[in-house]
Design an enzyme around this catalytic site. Structure first.
Site, PDB file in Angstrom:
ATOM      1  N   HIS A 117      28.400  42.353  19.839  1.00  0.00           N
ATOM      2  CA  HIS A 117      28.607  43.796  19.808  1.00  0.00           C
ATOM      3  C   HIS A 117      28.342  44.299  18.386  1.00  0.00           C
ATOM      4  O   HIS A 117      28.186  43.512  17.455  1.00  0.00           O
ATOM      5  CB  HIS A 117      30.042  44.154  20.239  1.00  0.00           C
TER       6      HIS A 117
HETATM    7  C1  T46 Z   1      34.309  41.649  15.360  1.00  0.00           C
HETATM    8  C2  T46 Z   1      34.412  40.167  15.418  1.00  0.00           C
HETATM    9  C3  T46 Z   1      34.143  39.520  14.088  1.00  0.00           C
HETATM   10  C4  T46 Z   1      42.719  43.897  19.980  1.00  0.00           C
HETATM   11  O1  T46 Z   1      43.520  44.312  20.837  1.00  0.00           O
HETATM   12  N1  T46 Z   1      42.880  44.225  18.673  1.00  0.00           N
HETATM   13  C5  T46 Z   1      42.035  43.813  17.708  1.00  0.00           C
HETATM   14  O2  T46 Z   1      42.235  44.146  16.510  1.00  0.00           O
HETATM   15  C6  T46 Z   1      40.926  42.980  18.068  1.00  0.00           C
HETATM   16  C7  T46 Z   1      39.930  42.495  17.022  1.00  0.00           C
HETATM   17  C8  T46 Z   1      40.771  42.644  19.387  1.00  0.00           C
HETATM   18  N2  T46 Z   1      41.666  43.087  20.329  1.00  0.00           N
HETATM   19  C9  T46 Z   1      41.508  42.648  21.718  1.00  0.00           C
HETATM   20  C10 T46 Z   1      40.271  43.154  22.445  1.00  0.00           C
HETATM   21  C11 T46 Z   1      39.959  42.028  23.401  1.00  0.00           C
HETATM   22  O3  T46 Z   1      40.727  42.181  24.576  1.00  0.00           O
HETATM   23  O4  T46 Z   1      41.408  41.230  21.710  1.00  0.00           O
HETATM   24  C12 T46 Z   1      40.476  40.781  22.670  1.00  0.00           C
HETATM   25  C13 T46 Z   1      39.356  39.967  22.011  1.00  0.00           C
HETATM   26  O5  T46 Z   1      38.519  40.848  21.225  1.00  0.00           O
HETATM   27  P1  T46 Z   1      36.932  40.704  21.164  1.00  0.00           P
HETATM   28  O6  T46 Z   1      36.420  40.234  22.476  1.00  0.00           O
HETATM   29  O7  T46 Z   1      36.379  41.993  20.652  1.00  0.00           O
HETATM   30  O8  T46 Z   1      36.793  39.536  20.071  1.00  0.00           O
HETATM   31  P2  T46 Z   1      35.495  38.999  19.334  1.00  0.00           P
HETATM   32  O9  T46 Z   1      35.897  37.728  18.696  1.00  0.00           O
HETATM   33  O10 T46 Z   1      34.309  38.985  20.222  1.00  0.00           O
HETATM   34  O11 T46 Z   1      35.193  40.104  18.178  1.00  0.00           O
HETATM   35  C14 T46 Z   1      36.128  40.312  17.134  1.00  0.00           C
HETATM   36  C15 T46 Z   1      36.320  41.808  16.856  1.00  0.00           C
HETATM   37  O12 T46 Z   1      36.706  42.477  18.076  1.00  0.00           O
HETATM   38  C16 T46 Z   1      35.066  42.458  16.339  1.00  0.00           C
HETATM   39  O13 T46 Z   1      35.358  43.745  15.839  1.00  0.00           O
HETATM   40  O14 T46 Z   1      33.490  42.170  14.630  1.00  0.00           O
HETATM   41  O15 T46 Z   1      35.661  39.690  15.941  1.00  0.00           O
END
Ligand code: T46
Length: 143
Positions: A58
């Site tokens: 993303h």
């Molecule tokens: C990025 C990379 C480096 C939250 O509720 N709060 C938060 O602060 C974050 C980061 C995530 N979440 C929730 C949203 C999803 O349900 O945690 C779950 C996993 O998040 P996500 O699928 O977005 O995780 P990554 O590892 O794909 O991405 C993350 C960050 O979201 C993103 O901003 O740049 O790490």
């Protein structure tokens, strides 16, 4: 988006962090305005990652992030819509400043990887661009 998006220039920057070590071990300090060039509104860490499972895929409209791998290693792919860059974060001494409108993917996590991330804003799902074509359109629109 109702508000302006910052320039794309120089959108992913690797930083080398100074180690303040002595005979007891090592210490690295991160300070807003010193190493981290934005106001920090949130920090989170990613750990217990599974073998061969990648994350990310993303971009963000406005969010900037500062990423450090405090344990283990992983590969961060960043893409500004033109140039794809791969950066190994394999020492706590390396940090990656990822600005807005950058597609990112995290690959090849080691078992002991702990990725510490400082973010310029609170968590907002509306700031995520989770579709690559939408990302390319956003780049065209704001570049
Ligand atoms: C990025 C990379 C480096 C939250 O509720 N709060 C938060 O602060 C974050 C980061 C995530 N979440 C929730 C949203 C999803 O349900 O945690 C779950 C996993 O998040 P996500 O699928 O977005 O995780 P990554 O590892 O794909 O991405 C993350 C960050 O979201 C993103 O901003 O740049 O790490």
């Amino acid at each position: 988006m109702g508000c302006s998006v910052e320039s794309l220039k120089g959108s992913t920057e690797p930083h080398k962090l100074a180690v303040l070590g002595d005979e007891r071990g090592s210490l690295i300090a991160l300070e807003q305005g010193q190493n981290i060039p934005f106001e920090i509104r949130r920090a989170y860490y990613i750990f217990n990652t599974k073998k061969d499972v990648s994350r990310g895929f993303h971009a963000h409209y406005r969010l900037q992030q500062y990423i450090v791998c405090v344990s283990g290693r992983c590969r961060i792919l960043t893409d500004d819509g033109v140039t794809v860059q791969n950066t190994w974060l394999d020492t706590p001494q390396k940090a990656l400043h990822v600005k807005n409108l950058i597609w990112r993917e995290m690959h090849d996590f080691s078992e002991d990887c702990v990725l510490l991330v400082f973010a310029s804003d609170h968590y907002k799902e509306s700031d995520y661009i989770r579709n690559y074509n939408d990302f390319k359109l956003a780049v065209k629109r704001y570049a």
